[in-house]
Design a protein around this motif. Structure first.
Motif, PDB file in Angstrom:
ATOM      1  N   PRO A   3       0.788  -1.237   0.000  1.00 38.84           N
ATOM      2  CA  PRO A   3       0.000   0.000   0.000  1.00 38.84           C
ATOM      3  C   PRO A   3       0.818   1.285   0.000  1.00 38.84           C
ATOM      4  CG  PRO A   3      -0.185  -1.141   2.112  1.00 38.84           C
ATOM      5  CD  PRO A   3       0.483  -2.079   1.169  1.00 38.84           C
ATOM      6  N   PHE A   4       2.087   1.247   0.461  1.00 39.84           N
ATOM      7  CA  PHE A   4       2.877   2.484   0.411  1.00 39.84           C
ATOM      8  C   PHE A   4       4.347   2.273   0.044  1.00 39.84           C
ATOM      9  CE2 PHE A   4       2.670   1.259   4.948  1.00 39.84           C
ATOM     10  CZ  PHE A   4       4.011   1.167   5.291  1.00 39.84           C
ATOM     11  N   LEU A   5       4.882   1.062   0.194  1.00 42.40           N
ATOM     12  CA  LEU A   5       6.276   0.853  -0.150  1.00 42.40           C
ATOM     13  C   LEU A   5       6.503   0.731  -1.657  1.00 42.40           C
ATOM     14  CD1 LEU A   5       7.584  -1.495   2.690  1.00 42.40           C
ATOM     15  CD2 LEU A   5       8.120   0.910   2.300  1.00 42.40           C
ATOM     16  N   THR A   6       5.436   0.703  -2.433  1.00 42.33           N
ATOM     17  CA  THR A   6       5.578   0.780  -3.883  1.00 42.33           C
ATOM     18  C   THR A   6       5.876   2.207  -4.336  1.00 42.33           C
ATOM     19  OG1 THR A   6       3.163   0.851  -3.943  1.00 42.33           O
ATOM     20  CG2 THR A   6       4.204  -1.236  -4.510  1.00 42.33           C
ATOM     21  N   ASP A   7       5.777   3.168  -3.430  1.00 43.37           N
ATOM     22  CA  ASP A   7       6.130   4.560  -3.705  1.00 43.37           C
ATOM     23  C   ASP A   7       7.625   4.725  -3.432  1.00 43.37           C
ATOM     24  OD1 ASP A   7       6.561   7.294  -3.810  1.00 43.37           O
ATOM     25  OD2 ASP A   7       4.767   7.805  -2.633  1.00 43.37           O
ATOM     26  N   ILE A   8       8.415   4.978  -4.477  1.00 39.15           N
ATOM     27  CA  ILE A   8       9.863   5.103  -4.308  1.00 39.15           C
ATOM     28  C   ILE A   8      10.229   6.243  -3.373  1.00 39.15           C
ATOM     29  CG2 ILE A   8      10.160   6.580  -6.337  1.00 39.15           C
ATOM     30  CD1 ILE A   8      12.871   5.196  -6.786  1.00 39.15           C
ATOM     31  N   ASN A   9       9.371   7.273  -3.285  1.00 39.31           N
ATOM     32  CA  ASN A   9       9.660   8.388  -2.384  1.00 39.31           C
ATOM     33  C   ASN A   9       9.693   7.924  -0.923  1.00 39.31           C
ATOM     34  OD1 ASN A   9       9.608  10.703  -4.357  1.00 39.31           O
ATOM     35  ND2 ASN A   9       7.559   9.869  -4.701  1.00 39.31           N
ATOM     36  N   VAL A  10       8.817   6.986  -0.601  1.00 38.50           N
ATOM     37  CA  VAL A  10       8.794   6.454   0.764  1.00 38.50           C
ATOM     38  C   VAL A  10      10.051   5.635   1.023  1.00 38.50           C
ATOM     39  CG1 VAL A  10       7.566   4.965   2.387  1.00 38.50           C
ATOM     40  CG2 VAL A  10       6.271   6.472   0.861  1.00 38.50           C
ATOM     41  N   ARG A  11      10.390   4.753   0.098  1.00 41.46           N
ATOM     42  CA  ARG A  11      11.580   3.920   0.277  1.00 41.46           C
ATOM     43  C   ARG A  11      12.839   4.783   0.375  1.00 41.46           C
ATOM     44  NH1 ARG A  11       9.105   1.218  -4.158  1.00 41.46           N
ATOM     45  NH2 ARG A  11      10.901   1.601  -5.506  1.00 41.46           N
TER      46      ARG A  11
ATOM     47  N   ALA B 263      16.022  16.137   7.465  1.00 38.34           N
ATOM     48  CA  ALA B 263      15.280  17.256   6.862  1.00 38.34           C
ATOM     49  C   ALA B 263      14.908  16.943   5.416  1.00 38.34           C
ATOM     50  CB  ALA B 263      16.107  18.537   6.943  1.00 38.34           C
ATOM     51  N   GLY B 264      15.863  16.383   4.669  1.00 37.89           N
ATOM     52  CA  GLY B 264      15.595  16.039   3.280  1.00 37.89           C
ATOM     53  C   GLY B 264      14.536  14.956   3.147  1.00 37.89           C
ATOM     54  N   ALA B 265      14.562  13.974   4.059  1.00 31.16           N
ATOM     55  CA  ALA B 265      13.569  12.902   4.032  1.00 31.16           C
ATOM     56  C   ALA B 265      12.172  13.456   4.310  1.00 31.16           C
ATOM     57  CB  ALA B 265      13.924  11.828   5.051  1.00 31.16           C
ATOM     58  N   ASN B 266      12.070  14.363   5.274  1.00 37.34           N
ATOM     59  CA  ASN B 266      10.775  14.996   5.569  1.00 37.34           C
ATOM     60  C   ASN B 266      10.269  15.782   4.371  1.00 37.34           C
ATOM     61  OD1 ASN B 266       9.597  14.555   8.256  1.00 37.34           O
ATOM     62  ND2 ASN B 266      11.562  15.300   9.035  1.00 37.34           N
ATOM     63  N   ALA B 267      11.156  16.540   3.743  1.00 33.72           N
ATOM     64  CA  ALA B 267      10.754  17.347   2.587  1.00 33.72           C
ATOM     65  C   ALA B 267      10.302  16.458   1.430  1.00 33.72           C
ATOM     66  CB  ALA B 267      11.914  18.236   2.156  1.00 33.72           C
ATOM     67  N   LEU B 268      11.000  15.339   1.223  1.00 31.34           N
ATOM     68  CA  LEU B 268      10.642  14.421   0.135  1.00 31.34           C
ATOM     69  C   LEU B 268       9.246  13.850   0.357  1.00 31.34           C
ATOM     70  CD1 LEU B 268      11.416  12.810  -2.407  1.00 31.34           C
ATOM     71  CD2 LEU B 268      12.505  11.118  -0.897  1.00 31.34           C
ATOM     72  N   LEU B 269       8.957  13.392   1.578  1.00 32.33           N
ATOM     73  CA  LEU B 269       7.643  12.824   1.867  1.00 32.33           C
ATOM     74  C   LEU B 269       6.551  13.882   1.754  1.00 32.33           C
ATOM     75  CD1 LEU B 269       8.556  10.505   4.891  1.00 32.33           C
ATOM     76  CD2 LEU B 269       7.906   9.776   2.580  1.00 32.33           C
ATOM     77  N   GLU B 270       6.853  15.082   2.216  1.00 33.60           N
ATOM     78  CA  GLU B 270       5.866  16.165   2.148  1.00 33.60           C
ATOM     79  C   GLU B 270       5.515  16.475   0.695  1.00 33.60           C
ATOM     80  OE1 GLU B 270       3.355  18.772   4.241  1.00 33.60           O
ATOM     81  OE2 GLU B 270       4.792  17.335   5.075  1.00 33.60           O
ATOM     82  N   SER B 271       6.529  16.586  -0.154  1.00 41.82           N
ATOM     83  CA  SER B 271       6.279  16.909  -1.567  1.00 41.82           C
ATOM     84  C   SER B 271       5.571  15.785  -2.300  1.00 41.82           C
ATOM     85  CB  SER B 271       7.607  17.232  -2.266  1.00 41.82           C
ATOM     86  OG  SER B 271       8.460  16.094  -2.301  1.00 41.82           O
ATOM     87  N   ALA B 272       5.726  14.544  -1.789  1.00 41.31           N
ATOM     88  CA  ALA B 272       5.054  13.392  -2.414  1.00 41.31           C
ATOM     89  C   ALA B 272       3.625  13.210  -1.916  1.00 41.31           C
ATOM     90  CB  ALA B 272       5.862  12.123  -2.153  1.00 41.31           C
ATOM     91  N   GLY B 273       3.171  14.132  -1.052  1.00 36.93           N
ATOM     92  CA  GLY B 273       1.773  14.093  -0.605  1.00 36.93           C
ATOM     93  C   GLY B 273       1.524  13.346   0.679  1.00 36.93           C
TER      94      GLY B 273
END
Length: 565
Positions: free
Chosen positions: A310-318, A365-375
């Protein structure tokens, strides 16, 4: 090969010279693996503890030395193009058995046993944990009792997959011929007490506990092994195993001391034993599950890509999960000089090492920004969610102190980026076992993320990288055997594997291997490497002949061990 000697006292072990008085003259040798063997058939388990304990009993045609060189064991010589054993078109390899080989029951070893071993592993209704070893094999024929010809579907510049190394030993046709396909896991007597050609024979096997062995009366070298019996103890933890050799002297050899370096150094001060270490291609890593592990799904659906995660198929999460990890701290607390930060699945040998550095620095910080931008937005509870799906992870691994320290740190870092994490640790004998009825094996992967390490025989990673070929995932019809643990599937990856298989030029092989490594790691974050681990083990000062091998079974030369008088 990169070798590091971590602790003082190693020189003392090298001073003594072998003095064999004859087979069985040195009494008993005691070995402890804190991950207890659960089966003695490496074709039904990819767990290191099962492969290595089996290697004392059943053997391949050839092995790899401590330098990665190929050496014959049951074969007369290693086939090459130069000696005519490998065809000039690289489409076949011909092995010749040594004369007079006998199984431990006294019967003759023949080419039929070797062919049977291939048929056993490649059976379409079976589940072979080492199937990648037979990648591209189209036939195995036996022109005579000592000759075996393996043919491939395409030119095979590295034809040393089948029957080479501790992961691909020869099993006796007579013992296993009624254990083909789906019947394989049910052949308890054979799987727990294989008839072999190795220096020792099983006299008693208690799964997940202890193996008793005795010297093989039909071993091909009449002066070996020096030890009459073996007590192979399994279970406990790395701390107790280390103490039993380094402090108390209760055991002669302890494997895989996955402990903080200062702990091992303090144990060694007792003077009973010597800690030894070597670097090969062993990597502690996270595997990201690409399928939905929900217990509401049936086994076939959970085992394949029919239900995506349900969410690990999103490369942004990985990618964010990887960015949040401080690998330098993990190395410091877990391994010290016995570890290096790595971003690669294949960190050695140098020819195949990408030497990526994208993961070297933690970036919360970068990980937080990546997840935020990915919705993926944080809720009132601090956990990120998107379209009603929360980033809530079940993160599992085997039980030992270093891995539990890693889990605790990673859970905290993931919490800092809005990911909820539940930790599960499982008994190593179960986690790395091959029991098709257990829900807790790493092959079934009934979690979102799991952490472990494994390695490959020899210095060529082709078969290792072939684990992630489409269709190689563990599933019910394969008795839950298979090496594609996270159920990765990319036709482009498979095409590159085929190209590697057909490429002879070493430089080009290295370039392709690096591309494959990158597809699994920095390009997809399907595999998240953490630490390039050295193997650290220990042996008693009274135990001679030990040669630590990071390219094959650690017990590869147990026939040469002896008691220092």
């Amino acid at each position: 090969m990169k070798i590091k000697s971590l602790f003082v006292g190693l020189a003392a072990a090298l001073i003594a010279t072998a003095s064999f008085a004859g087979r069985g003259s040195d009494g008993n040798v005691s070995i402890i693996y804190w991950q207890a063997p659960s089966i003695l058939n490496p074709y039904l388990s990819s767990g290191t503890k099962d492969i290595e304990s089996s290697s004392m009993i059943i053997e391949p045609l050839g092995r790899y030395t401590e330098t990665g060189a190929l050496v014959p064991y049951l074969a007369e010589e290693i086939p090459t193009v130069e000696n005519g054993g490998v065809s000039s078109d690289l489409m076949s390899i011909t092995w010749k058995l040594k004369k007079g080989l006998k199984w431990s029951d006294g019967s003759a070893v023949t080419s039929a046993d070797v062919k049977f071993t291939a048929d056993y592993c490649m059976h379409p209704e079976g589940g072979c944990a080492q199937l990648a070893k037979f990648d591209g094999v189209t036939s195995v024929t036996t022109p005579d009792d000592r000759t075996i010809v393996v043919k491939f579907s395409a030119p095979k510049p590295n034809p040393y997959g089948p029957f080479m190394g501790g992961q691909s030993p020869i099993i006796q046709k007579k013992q296993f011929e009624n254990c083909m396909g789906a019947k394989a896991p049910n052949c308890t007597d054979a799987n727990f007490g294989p008839i072999g050609t190795g220096p020792f024979v099983v006299t008693e096997f208690k799964p997940n506990d202890v193996i008793q062995m005795k010297a093989n009366d039909n071993y091909r070298d009449p002066s070996k092994p020096a030890f009459a019996t073996v007590t192979f103890k399994g279970g406990g933890d790395a701390t107790a195993a280390g103490r039993s050799v380094l402090e108390t002297g209760e055991f002669d050899y302890a494997w895989n001391l996955q402990l903080a370096p200062e702990v091992i150094a303090n144990m060694e001060k007792a003077g009973k034993g010597i800690a030894i270490a070597g670097f090969g291609p062993l990597v502690e890593r996270l595997e990201m599950n690409l399928t939905d592990p929900s217990p509401d799904l049936d086994a076939n659906t959970r085992a394949t890509r029919k239900a995506p995660h349900p969410f690990l198929t999103d490369i942004n999460v990985r990618k964010a999960l990887s960015m949040a990890i401080d690998r330098t701290l993990l190395v410091e607390i877990g391994y010290g000089k016995a570890g290096d930060v790595t971003c690669d699945l294949v960190p050695a040998p140098d020819l195949y090492a990408a030497k990526n550095d994208y993961c070297m620095k933690q970036d919360i910080a970068g990980a937080n920004a990546l997840l935020e931008s990915a919705g993926w937005k944080k809720g009132s509870d601090g956990i990120r969610a998107k379209d009603g799906v929360k980033l809530s992870i079940l993160y599992q691994t085997s039980t030992n102190a270093v891995r539990q320290d890693f889990q605790a740190l990673i859970k905290d870092w993931w919490q800092q980026i809005g990911v909820e994490t539940e930790l599960r640790n499982l008994n190593a004998s179960v986690f790395f076992g091959g029991d098709p009825g257990s829900p807790d094996t790493f092959q079934k992967f009934y979690a979102d993320v799991e952490m472990y390490a494994n390695t490959f025989d020899g210095t060529d990673p082709q078969n290792y990288l072939s684990m992630y070929r489409c269709g190689n995932e563990p599933k019910p019809e394969s008795q839950w055997q298979g090496e594609n643990i996270n159920r990765y599937c990319d036709p482009a990856y498979d095409a590159l594997l085929d190209e590697l298989s057909a490429t002879g030029d070493l430089k080009k092989r290295g370039e392709i291997g690096i591309k494959l490594n990158n597809m699994l790691t920095k390009d997809s974050y399907t595999i998240v490497p953490l630490v390039h681990r050295g193997r650290v083990s220990a042996h008693a000062k009274s135990l001679g002949g030990v040669v630590l091998n990071t390219w094959d079974s650690e017990l590869w030369n147990v026939a040469d061990w002896y008691r220092i008088k």
